[in-house]
Design a protein around this motif. Structure first.
Motif, mmCIF file in Angstrom:
data_model
loop_
_atom_site.group_PDB
_atom_site.id
_atom_site.type_symbol
_atom_site.label_atom_id
_atom_site.label_comp_id
_atom_site.label_asym_id
_atom_site.label_seq_id
_atom_site.Cartn_x
_atom_site.Cartn_y
_atom_site.Cartn_z
ATOM 1 N N GLN A 44 -3.246 -12.861 12.357
ATOM 2 C CA GLN A 44 -4.076 -12.943 11.159
ATOM 3 C C GLN A 44 -3.804 -11.792 10.202
ATOM 4 O OE1 GLN A 44 -6.029 -15.242 10.067
ATOM 5 N NE2 GLN A 44 -6.338 -16.586 11.826
ATOM 6 N N ASP A 45 -3.443 -10.633 10.738
ATOM 7 C CA ASP A 45 -3.286 -9.455 9.885
ATOM 8 C C ASP A 45 -2.015 -8.668 10.209
ATOM 9 O OD1 ASP A 45 -3.998 -8.399 12.316
ATOM 10 O OD2 ASP A 45 -6.061 -7.965 11.720
ATOM 11 N N PHE A 46 -1.037 -9.288 10.785
ATOM 12 C CA PHE A 46 0.206 -8.565 11.072
ATOM 13 C C PHE A 46 1.377 -9.535 11.196
ATOM 14 C CE2 PHE A 46 -1.416 -9.650 15.264
ATOM 15 C CZ PHE A 46 -0.286 -10.057 15.952
ATOM 16 N N VAL A 47 2.549 -8.988 10.910
ATOM 17 C CA VAL A 47 3.822 -9.658 11.147
ATOM 18 C C VAL A 47 4.745 -8.635 11.790
ATOM 19 C CG1 VAL A 47 5.846 -10.773 10.147
ATOM 20 C CG2 VAL A 47 3.596 -11.216 9.193
ATOM 21 N N ILE A 48 5.320 -8.979 12.921
ATOM 22 C CA ILE A 48 6.278 -8.108 13.597
ATOM 23 C C ILE A 48 7.587 -8.871 13.721
ATOM 24 C CG2 ILE A 48 6.802 -6.778 15.677
ATOM 25 C CD1 ILE A 48 3.811 -6.651 16.225
ATOM 26 N N THR A 49 8.646 -8.330 13.150
ATOM 27 C CA THR A 49 9.960 -8.960 13.226
ATOM 28 C C THR A 49 10.856 -8.115 14.127
ATOM 29 O OG1 THR A 49 10.666 -7.827 11.206
ATOM 30 C CG2 THR A 49 9.793 -10.047 10.971
ATOM 31 N N ILE B 5 0.855 -1.182 0.000
ATOM 32 C CA ILE B 5 0.000 0.000 0.000
ATOM 33 C C ILE B 5 0.891 1.231 0.000
ATOM 34 C CG2 ILE B 5 -1.759 1.280 1.279
ATOM 35 C CD1 ILE B 5 -2.664 -1.334 2.484
ATOM 36 N N PRO B 6 0.655 2.197 -0.885
ATOM 37 C CA PRO B 6 1.497 3.397 -0.937
ATOM 38 C C PRO B 6 1.502 4.121 0.402
ATOM 39 C CG PRO B 6 0.063 3.275 -2.850
ATOM 40 C CD PRO B 6 -0.396 2.208 -1.900
ATOM 41 N N ALA B 7 2.651 4.782 0.707
ATOM 42 C CA ALA B 7 2.779 5.528 1.952
ATOM 43 C C ALA B 7 1.834 6.729 1.946
ATOM 44 C CB ALA B 7 4.222 5.982 2.142
ATOM 45 N N GLY B 8 1.584 7.259 3.124
ATOM 46 C CA GLY B 8 0.723 8.424 3.220
ATOM 47 C C GLY B 8 -0.373 8.247 4.242
ATOM 48 N N GLN B 9 -0.511 7.085 4.841
ATOM 49 C CA GLN B 9 -1.496 6.862 5.884
ATOM 50 C C GLN B 9 -0.791 6.451 7.162
ATOM 51 O OE1 GLN B 9 -3.899 3.430 4.906
ATOM 52 N NE2 GLN B 9 -2.235 2.647 3.644
ATOM 53 N N ASP B 10 -1.432 6.672 8.316
ATOM 54 C CA ASP B 10 -0.780 6.355 9.566
ATOM 55 C C ASP B 10 -1.011 4.894 9.927
ATOM 56 O OD1 ASP B 10 -3.265 6.075 10.976
ATOM 57 O OD2 ASP B 10 -3.391 8.256 11.060
ATOM 58 N N LEU B 11 -0.306 4.466 10.968
ATOM 59 C CA LEU B 11 -0.332 3.067 11.366
ATOM 60 C C LEU B 11 -1.721 2.617 11.786
ATOM 61 C CD1 LEU B 11 1.028 0.395 12.183
ATOM 62 C CD2 LEU B 11 1.525 1.444 14.393
ATOM 63 N N VAL B 12 -2.397 3.464 12.587
ATOM 64 C CA VAL B 12 -3.714 3.085 13.093
ATOM 65 C C VAL B 12 -4.692 2.882 11.943
ATOM 66 C CG1 VAL B 12 -5.637 3.792 14.560
ATOM 67 C CG2 VAL B 12 -3.287 4.284 15.252
ATOM 68 N N ASP B 13 -4.656 3.814 10.979
ATOM 69 C CA ASP B 13 -5.552 3.684 9.829
ATOM 70 C C ASP B 13 -5.221 2.438 9.018
ATOM 71 O OD1 ASP B 13 -6.899 5.947 10.521
ATOM 72 O OD2 ASP B 13 -5.777 7.268 9.172
ATOM 73 N N ALA B 14 -3.914 2.134 8.894
ATOM 74 C CA ALA B 14 -3.522 0.951 8.126
ATOM 75 C C ALA B 14 -4.012 -0.323 8.800
ATOM 76 C CB ALA B 14 -2.006 0.913 7.961
ATOM 77 N N VAL B 15 -3.865 -0.370 10.137
ATOM 78 C CA VAL B 15 -4.340 -1.550 10.856
ATOM 79 C C VAL B 15 -5.846 -1.696 10.704
ATOM 80 C CG1 VAL B 15 -4.600 -2.562 13.152
ATOM 81 C CG2 VAL B 15 -2.427 -1.526 12.494
ATOM 82 N N ARG B 16 -6.555 -0.571 10.848
ATOM 83 C CA ARG B 16 -8.015 -0.631 10.677
ATOM 84 C C ARG B 16 -8.387 -1.055 9.266
ATOM 85 N NH1 ARG B 16 -9.378 5.069 13.772
ATOM 86 N NH2 ARG B 16 -9.382 4.236 15.897
ATOM 87 N N ARG B 17 -7.637 -0.566 8.290
ATOM 88 C CA ARG B 17 -7.965 -0.885 6.903
ATOM 89 C C ARG B 17 -7.785 -2.364 6.603
ATOM 90 N NH1 ARG B 17 -5.343 1.939 1.457
ATOM 91 N NH2 ARG B 17 -6.133 0.398 -0.028
ATOM 92 N N VAL B 18 -6.637 -2.951 7.016
ATOM 93 C CA VAL B 18 -6.399 -4.357 6.704
ATOM 94 C C VAL B 18 -7.358 -5.251 7.482
ATOM 95 C CG1 VAL B 18 -3.981 -3.954 6.105
ATOM 96 C CG2 VAL B 18 -4.572 -4.553 8.459
ATOM 97 N N ARG B 19 -7.740 -4.816 8.683
ATOM 98 C CA ARG B 19 -8.687 -5.616 9.451
ATOM 99 C C ARG B 19 -10.098 -5.519 8.883
ATOM 100 N NH1 ARG B 19 -6.486 -4.361 15.670
ATOM 101 N NH2 ARG B 19 -4.638 -5.724 15.479
ATOM 102 N N LYS B 20 -10.394 -4.378 8.288
ATOM 103 C CA LYS B 20 -11.716 -4.215 7.681
ATOM 104 C C LYS B 20 -11.815 -4.948 6.365
ATOM 105 C CE LYS B 20 -15.018 -0.666 6.261
ATOM 106 N NZ LYS B 20 -15.275 0.802 6.150
ATOM 107 N N SER B 21 -10.753 -4.870 5.552
ATOM 108 C CA SER B 21 -10.781 -5.520 4.241
ATOM 109 C C SER B 21 -10.617 -7.029 4.342
ATOM 110 C CB SER B 21 -9.676 -4.951 3.353
ATOM 111 O OG SER B 21 -8.401 -5.287 3.891
ATOM 112 N N ASP B 22 -9.928 -7.483 5.392
ATOM 113 C CA ASP B 22 -9.688 -8.914 5.613
ATOM 114 C C ASP B 22 -8.856 -9.526 4.490
ATOM 115 O OD1 ASP B 22 -9.889 -11.064 7.308
ATOM 116 O OD2 ASP B 22 -11.629 -11.908 6.276
ATOM 117 N N ASP B 23 -8.105 -8.685 3.758
ATOM 118 C CA ASP B 23 -7.286 -9.174 2.649
ATOM 119 C C ASP B 23 -5.836 -8.703 2.753
ATOM 120 O OD1 ASP B 23 -9.237 -10.610 1.295
ATOM 121 O OD2 ASP B 23 -9.983 -8.834 0.271
ATOM 122 N N GLY B 24 -5.442 -8.138 3.860
ATOM 123 C CA GLY B 24 -4.092 -7.598 3.964
ATOM 124 C C GLY B 24 -3.503 -7.793 5.339
ATOM 125 N N PHE B 25 -2.311 -7.262 5.488
ATOM 126 C CA PHE B 25 -1.630 -7.347 6.773
ATOM 127 C C PHE B 25 -0.577 -6.257 6.844
ATOM 128 C CE2 PHE B 25 0.824 -9.948 3.883
ATOM 129 C CZ PHE B 25 2.159 -9.684 4.211
#
Length: 375
Positions: A157-162, A58-78
């Motif tokens: 389910q929607d994140f990877v933290i290394t 996903i192109p940059a320009g959105q914050d972390l909280v919005d990104a987390v909400r977006r991938v959790r809402k779409s159920d197709d990303g992480f």
């Protein structure tokens, strides 16, 4: 604000703030791009933070909280967060945001863990030992051959933290390679976990190949003409370094077997076939290390045997020369006694006869010792 820039605010919150406070701070403060560690101000532990949908970044320009909400809402990303040696304060906000288990968080921060796989609810926590070969011009009794680090991976389910510890094992090239294969990356966080495991195990094989070159060199030196003079400290040093490598590689077998065979919610069944391949490579590295250890034992025993043989040869030479010296010592000792009546004392040819006798006996002893390989 960029997503990684807002992550800096998350890491500074600790246990005080929540998701809403993160969002408020993101709106009020200047936006800073932390998507690359080289542009990360104040020495942030954040190396990278990216979101993906359908395997596409996903192109940059959105914050972390919005990104987390977006991938959790779409159920197709992480979301993929990359950290390097974070502190308690830096990691506390992230742990709160993604609801990470405190025990796993403690292990990720403190490091020095054995390779393992643990499940906390719907989150997987995996520990990998990374290794790299330390180049050296000549192997000595103090040379560092293998250097180790660690990579901890949280998979949901929607994140990877290394979380990476150590100066090697960068995941930047790995991330770029995955982004070049959207079809594989679309399989979710499990694809990232597999890629990391495969990357770590491939490094194991490379390091074992490099260590084999050192073992071959030591073996050649030991069986050379002057092999008894080889410093045994080089062999012991290789065994120590090989033990460190074994501690990194061998314990990983069981976690990989679990990932390859046991049903796990966050692991797609298609990915499990890939983990079986990684497990095979790990087993190959383990077998190579075991074979190297046995070979070093044999080399060390051969070296000790050579030293013993060399010492025996030296003792035989000393004994042979001592036997030859004993003859004139004995004769001269007899004639050095102060007795008045001794045979040949007043004979004109007594002295030449004694010298000739000593010479003949010593020459006979010398030829006998040479014939038997003592000299």
């Amino acid at each position: 604000m960029s997503m990684a820039g807002n992550l800096r605010k998350v890491t500074s919150l600790g246990r005080v703030g929540g998701l809403r406070k993160v969002a408020r701070l993101a709106r009020r403060r200047p936006r800073v791009d932390l998507s690359h560690h080289a542009r990360s101000p104040l020495g942030s532990a954040v190396v990278n933070c990216v979101a993906y949908e359908d395997g596409v970044r996903i192109p940059a320009g959105q914050d972390l909280v919005d990104a987390v909400r977006r991938v959790r809402k779409s159920d197709d990303g992480f979301v993929w967060l990359g950290l390097h040696e974070p502190t308690d304060q830096e990691f506390a906000g992230i742990a709160q945001l993604f609801d990470l288990h405190p025990l796993a968080v403690e292990d990720a921060i403190d490091a020095h863990q054995r390779p393992k796989l643990e499940r906390y609810g719907d989150t997987l926590f995996a520990v990998f030992k990374t290794v790299c070969y330390v180049e050296h011009t000549e192997l000595t009794a103090t040379s560092e051959v293998v250097n180790t680090g660690e990579i901890m991976v949280f998979v949901g389910q929607d994140f990877v933290i290394t979380v990476r510890h150590g100066r090697h094992g960068s995941l930047g090239p790995l991330r770029e390679g995955l982004e070049g294969d959207p079809q594989q990356l679309a399989k979710g966080p499990a694809a990232v976990l597999h890629a990391i495991a495969d990357h770590v195990v491939d490094d194991y094989l490379q390091v074992t190949d490099s260590v084999q070159a050192d073992i071959d060199q030591v073996e050649t030196d030991v069986f050379a003409a002057n092999g008894a003079r080889v410093d045994p400290g080089r062999i012991y040093q290789l065994k120590r370094e090989l033990l460190e490598l074994k501690r990194a590689v061998a314990p990983l077998h069981r976690p990989l077997q679990e990932l390859a065979t046991r049903p796990i919610r966050v692991i797609d069944p298609e990915i499990q076939a890939y983990f079986r391949d990684v497990s095979d490579h790990q087993l190959r590295a383990t077998e190579q290390i075991a074979a190297f250890d046995e070979l070093l034992n044999s080399i060390l025993q051969a070296h000790l045997a050579q030293v013993t043989v060399a010492q025996n040869e030296d003792m035989r030479k000393i004994t042979a020369w001592a036997a030859m010296i004993a003859v004139p010592t004995m004769v001269c000792g007899v004639y050095g006694m102060n007795f008045e009546h001794m045979p040949e004392l007043r004979w004109q040819f007594g002295y030449p006869m004694v010298i000739g006798l000593i010479s003949v006996v010593c020459l006979a002893l010398y030829r006998s010792f040479r014939r038997n390989g003592w000299l």
